[in-house]
Design a protein around this motif. Sequence first.
Motif, PDB file in Angstrom:
ATOM      1  N   THR A  46       4.885  13.743   2.876  1.00 16.73           N
ATOM      2  CA  THR A  46       4.673  13.127   1.566  1.00 16.73           C
ATOM      3  C   THR A  46       3.583  12.085   1.683  1.00 16.73           C
ATOM      4  O   THR A  46       3.131  11.763   2.788  1.00 16.73           O
ATOM      5  CB  THR A  46       5.977  12.504   1.022  1.00 16.73           C
ATOM      6  OG1 THR A  46       5.795  12.144  -0.347  1.00 16.73           O
ATOM      7  CG2 THR A  46       6.397  11.282   1.825  1.00 16.73           C
ATOM      8  N   HIS A  47       3.126  11.562   0.545  1.00 18.88           N
ATOM      9  CA  HIS A  47       2.090  10.536   0.530  1.00 18.88           C
ATOM     10  C   HIS A  47       2.727   9.150   0.583  1.00 18.88           C
ATOM     11  O   HIS A  47       3.737   8.901  -0.067  1.00 18.88           O
ATOM     12  CB  HIS A  47       1.251  10.633  -0.747  1.00 18.88           C
ATOM     13  CG  HIS A  47       0.512  11.929  -0.901  1.00 18.88           C
ATOM     14  ND1 HIS A  47       1.135  13.076  -1.344  1.00 18.88           N
ATOM     15  CD2 HIS A  47      -0.795  12.250  -0.687  1.00 18.88           C
ATOM     16  CE1 HIS A  47       0.245  14.054  -1.392  1.00 18.88           C
ATOM     17  NE2 HIS A  47      -0.934  13.585  -0.993  1.00 18.88           N
ATOM     18  N   ASN A  48       2.089   8.285   1.346  1.00 22.63           N
ATOM     19  CA  ASN A  48       2.498   6.884   1.405  1.00 22.63           C
ATOM     20  C   ASN A  48       1.282   5.993   1.156  1.00 22.63           C
ATOM     21  O   ASN A  48       0.876   5.214   2.015  1.00 22.63           O
ATOM     22  CB  ASN A  48       3.130   6.560   2.760  1.00 22.63           C
ATOM     23  CG  ASN A  48       4.490   7.188   2.929  1.00 22.63           C
ATOM     24  OD1 ASN A  48       5.388   6.964   2.139  1.00 22.63           O
ATOM     25  ND2 ASN A  48       4.642   8.009   3.963  1.00 22.63           N
ATOM     26  N   GLY A  97       7.251   6.447   0.483  1.00 19.69           N
ATOM     27  CA  GLY A  97       6.802   6.039  -0.840  1.00 19.69           C
ATOM     28  C   GLY A  97       6.673   7.156  -1.856  1.00 19.69           C
ATOM     29  O   GLY A  97       6.824   6.927  -3.051  1.00 19.69           O
ATOM     30  N   MET A  98       6.341   8.367  -1.398  1.00 22.21           N
ATOM     31  CA  MET A  98       6.164   9.505  -2.307  1.00 22.21           C
ATOM     32  C   MET A  98       5.225   9.115  -3.456  1.00 22.21           C
ATOM     33  O   MET A  98       5.494   9.368  -4.633  1.00 22.21           O
ATOM     34  CB  MET A  98       7.508   9.980  -2.843  1.00 22.21           C
ATOM     35  CG  MET A  98       7.515  11.416  -3.343  1.00 22.21           C
ATOM     36  SD  MET A  98       9.177  11.895  -3.880  1.00 22.21           S
ATOM     37  CE  MET A  98       8.881  13.556  -4.473  1.00 22.21           C
ATOM     38  N   THR A  99       4.076   8.527  -3.084  1.00 25.09           N
ATOM     39  CA  THR A  99       3.224   7.853  -4.069  1.00 25.09           C
ATOM     40  C   THR A  99       2.422   8.792  -4.953  1.00 25.09           C
ATOM     41  O   THR A  99       1.908   8.365  -5.990  1.00 25.09           O
ATOM     42  CB  THR A  99       2.263   6.890  -3.352  1.00 25.09           C
ATOM     43  OG1 THR A  99       1.599   7.575  -2.280  1.00 25.09           O
ATOM     44  CG2 THR A  99       3.041   5.711  -2.784  1.00 25.09           C
ATOM     45  N   GLU A 146      -4.033  11.832   1.456  1.00 26.82           N
ATOM     46  CA  GLU A 146      -3.502  12.991   2.160  1.00 26.82           C
ATOM     47  C   GLU A 146      -2.020  12.786   2.466  1.00 26.82           C
ATOM     48  O   GLU A 146      -1.580  11.667   2.747  1.00 26.82           O
ATOM     49  CB  GLU A 146      -4.260  13.204   3.483  1.00 26.82           C
ATOM     50  CG  GLU A 146      -5.747  13.435   3.323  1.00 26.82           C
ATOM     51  CD  GLU A 146      -6.042  14.760   2.647  1.00 26.82           C
ATOM     52  OE1 GLU A 146      -5.281  15.724   2.881  1.00 26.82           O
ATOM     53  OE2 GLU A 146      -7.031  14.828   1.898  1.00 26.82           O
ATOM     54  N   PRO A 147      -1.237  13.878   2.436  1.00 26.26           N
ATOM     55  CA  PRO A 147       0.178  13.743   2.815  1.00 26.26           C
ATOM     56  C   PRO A 147       0.316  13.446   4.306  1.00 26.26           C
ATOM     57  O   PRO A 147      -0.519  13.859   5.123  1.00 26.26           O
ATOM     58  CB  PRO A 147       0.774  15.103   2.457  1.00 26.26           C
ATOM     59  CG  PRO A 147      -0.382  16.051   2.471  1.00 26.26           C
ATOM     60  CD  PRO A 147      -1.579  15.255   2.043  1.00 26.26           C
ATOM     61  N   GLY A 199       0.791  -1.225   0.000  1.00 24.20           N
ATOM     62  CA  GLY A 199       0.000   0.000   0.000  1.00 24.20           C
ATOM     63  C   GLY A 199       0.822   1.272   0.000  1.00 24.20           C
ATOM     64  O   GLY A 199       0.567   2.184  -0.797  1.00 24.20           O
ATOM     65  N   PRO A 200       1.840   1.416   0.869  1.00 24.42           N
ATOM     66  CA  PRO A 200       2.612   2.662   0.917  1.00 24.42           C
ATOM     67  C   PRO A 200       3.486   2.919  -0.305  1.00 24.42           C
ATOM     68  O   PRO A 200       4.135   3.956  -0.376  1.00 24.42           O
ATOM     69  CB  PRO A 200       3.484   2.476   2.172  1.00 24.42           C
ATOM     70  CG  PRO A 200       2.740   1.498   3.009  1.00 24.42           C
ATOM     71  CD  PRO A 200       2.134   0.556   2.032  1.00 24.42           C
ATOM     72  N   LEU A 201       3.501   1.986  -1.268  1.00 23.73           N
ATOM     73  CA  LEU A 201       4.254   2.205  -2.505  1.00 23.73           C
ATOM     74  C   LEU A 201       3.353   2.470  -3.697  1.00 23.73           C
ATOM     75  O   LEU A 201       3.853   2.678  -4.807  1.00 23.73           O
ATOM     76  CB  LEU A 201       5.133   0.987  -2.820  1.00 23.73           C
ATOM     77  CG  LEU A 201       6.387   0.807  -1.972  1.00 23.73           C
ATOM     78  CD1 LEU A 201       7.122  -0.455  -2.376  1.00 23.73           C
ATOM     79  CD2 LEU A 201       7.308   2.017  -2.085  1.00 23.73           C
ATOM     80  N   ASN A 202       2.038   2.467  -3.486  1.00 18.83           N
ATOM     81  CA  ASN A 202       1.114   2.630  -4.604  1.00 18.83           C
ATOM     82  C   ASN A 202       0.223   3.847  -4.402  1.00 18.83           C
ATOM     83  O   ASN A 202      -0.138   4.174  -3.269  1.00 18.83           O
ATOM     84  CB  ASN A 202       0.254   1.375  -4.743  1.00 18.83           C
ATOM     85  CG  ASN A 202       1.028   0.216  -5.333  1.00 18.83           C
ATOM     86  OD1 ASN A 202       1.273   0.167  -6.525  1.00 18.83           O
ATOM     87  ND2 ASN A 202       1.442  -0.717  -4.483  1.00 18.83           N
ATOM     88  N   PRO A 203      -0.140   4.528  -5.487  1.00 17.74           N
ATOM     89  CA  PRO A 203      -1.041   5.678  -5.363  1.00 17.74           C
ATOM     90  C   PRO A 203      -2.358   5.281  -4.713  1.00 17.74           C
ATOM     91  O   PRO A 203      -2.787   4.113  -4.765  1.00 17.74           O
ATOM     92  CB  PRO A 203      -1.247   6.120  -6.817  1.00 17.74           C
ATOM     93  CG  PRO A 203      -0.066   5.587  -7.555  1.00 17.74           C
ATOM     94  CD  PRO A 203       0.284   4.297  -6.881  1.00 17.74           C
ATOM     95  N   ALA A 204      -3.024   6.252  -4.115  1.00 18.29           N
ATOM     96  CA  ALA A 204      -4.289   5.989  -3.418  1.00 18.29           C
ATOM     97  C   ALA A 204      -5.309   5.355  -4.347  1.00 18.29           C
ATOM     98  O   ALA A 204      -6.097   4.493  -3.914  1.00 18.29           O
ATOM     99  CB  ALA A 204      -4.830   7.294  -2.832  1.00 18.29           C
TER     100      ALA A 204
END
Length: 663
Positions: free
Chosen positions: A551-553, A585-587, A557-558, A87-92
């Motif tokens: 950042t986003h993970n 992740g900076m997703t 939301e960041p 999850g923390p490596l993929n966009p929401a």
Amino acid sequence: MNVYIFFHMNLMFSSVPESMRTELVRRCYTPLLDLAEEGCFPLGIEASGLTLELLHDCCPRWVSRLAGLVRDGACEFIGSGYAQIIGPLNPASVNMHNLRLGNSVYSSLLGVTPRLALVNEQAFSPGLVPLYRAAGYTGIIMEWENARQAHPHWEHHLQAAPQRVAGTRGESMDLLWNHSLPFQQFQRAVHDEVTPEEYLEGLRNRTGTDAALCLYGNDAEIFDFRPGRFCTEPELTGRSEWQTIRDLLCAVRALPGVRPVLPSQALKNTMPQRPALLHLESPAQPVPVKKQAKYNITRWGVTGVDDTGANTLCRRLARHFAACEGKNASDRPDSPAQSGHDSLWKELVYLCSSDFRTHIVPERWQAFRQRLLAFYETHMPHMPAGDALPATCTVPPQRVPAANRLLKLETPHTAITLNRNRGLAVQALRFGGVNTLPVAGTLALGTYDDMALGADFYSGHVTFEMPGEPKATDLVPVVPRITETARTIRVETQISRAPLLLHKSITLYKDTPRADIRYRFGAPLPAGSLRLGYITLTPQSYDRRTLRYATHNGGTEPEEHLLYGSSTDHGRAVSFLVSASCAAGMTEGTAEFGDARHGLRITLTGDSAAALCMVTYREASPSFFARIMFSLQEVDDTSRFGNGVRKVIPAPCFSFSITPYNR
């Protein structure tokens, strides 16, 4: 003491060839159902929707049997999503569709919609909490040990009962603990590495002290099945390990004061009246992961055969599909076209599977690579998968006298000073004019009293470290070329210093405060750690007490982390084999670095590789040391190089813009 157990099933297991799946079902999954059917101990069973679909294709009776056991209450089904993705490596958008599609499969094949979810690979970020809640989950399972390690102030008794876990926007949900050390002790007993008596004695010592304990919460595929992934795998003894599990569980059940329950019953029975609201993440560990330190987020982000290339294409596809959603009225859920819409997301989620990013066997990697590239080229023909390689360097480097080494570029909004003797490293970056304080740049030797920081700390450069070799950098004399248009000023150069071959450019914009840095690599790199885009903050420009990164993970939301008082070093090596200990992740492709009043916003450009974000912070007299950097490649036990292995993107491009934020 309430004790519970659950087994994780994954037919996509990275090191298992597809030809062995039927054997895996026979050796591992069928005995698991036999165990549940006998009723000697209540069991939890977790699987992705993809695993259930594959099982339904090859062994439909097995799926029907599981559905009956769940319906009769003989076991409990725990959800996770359509595919096992990190999850923390993929966009929401990917995470939301993964959970939605998983629930659809669970409902169709098992007739249930689970309320308890196992966080995939125990890789957690607070941004996932609202996504699980939106998908209908009321609780998640996460490991206690690594979360506690990041929060040594937590009281020991918190692990003895479920708690609540905090999300990014004030949401929270139930938190059931998975206990890594006890489950590894259970595993050792089953693998005949310790005797049953030794295992039970250790368990007796816990009896009466813990309100709830997870005996085992890990793979089902490691019992009575050895795919040959590691040379250290224990040999099969000839006695069924599932029979050993059965005997152990019966012995546990007979212990005084032990009450075997299903995971959801443990959650209900032992939840305190006033549970603690816990943040599992921390500045030093923004993404806690399972078990030992080698299992950190870089494992699925920038190692493997080509995690970076695979993640880059998957993120581009996710942005494209998300942008297309809602534009066409036929995309409504009640529309006939929704099935086609779902098939695109289902394929993308499949391609995001974590098992393509670790110990994957060669034939599966080749099939995955071809499938990913074909899918990408079908839906993203306007953006080639790889960047064009730069021309080879023809201009020899020329060192200039120290007095002439600095190159200054200026627009109405931005001023930057570059060091020609150090590969155009950023000496100073200012927004708002040349008379403002620099917000980032180079900190010269002598800035700090601490001898551990007795070096020059640059910005905008590249470092590459190979095991057993000296560090390679782009900090060499260069001959820059400057071009100017009505809108921009650009300086660029080529650098050839083995094994680095790259084209580097810095662009300033005349109509807005913005600086772009771009790196294009001209050749694949060997095994090693590739970090670049360093941004070193100038301490005099910031309030150390409110210094933070965000950042986003994997969420919408960041996630913000305050750095003051912490000791954070994401890029620190775990061992000679594992080159980094953590990352973010900076997703969504953005990160902020600064204090509560002002700072820098870093945004990846559309064709940039999917880098991981790493932060370093420490208190250092007379101020602090803080920098952010990005990783395109790390080394661990999953890394695979050479021997004819083809990457998804052999020579990646990394490009980002730096803009100021002010509040």
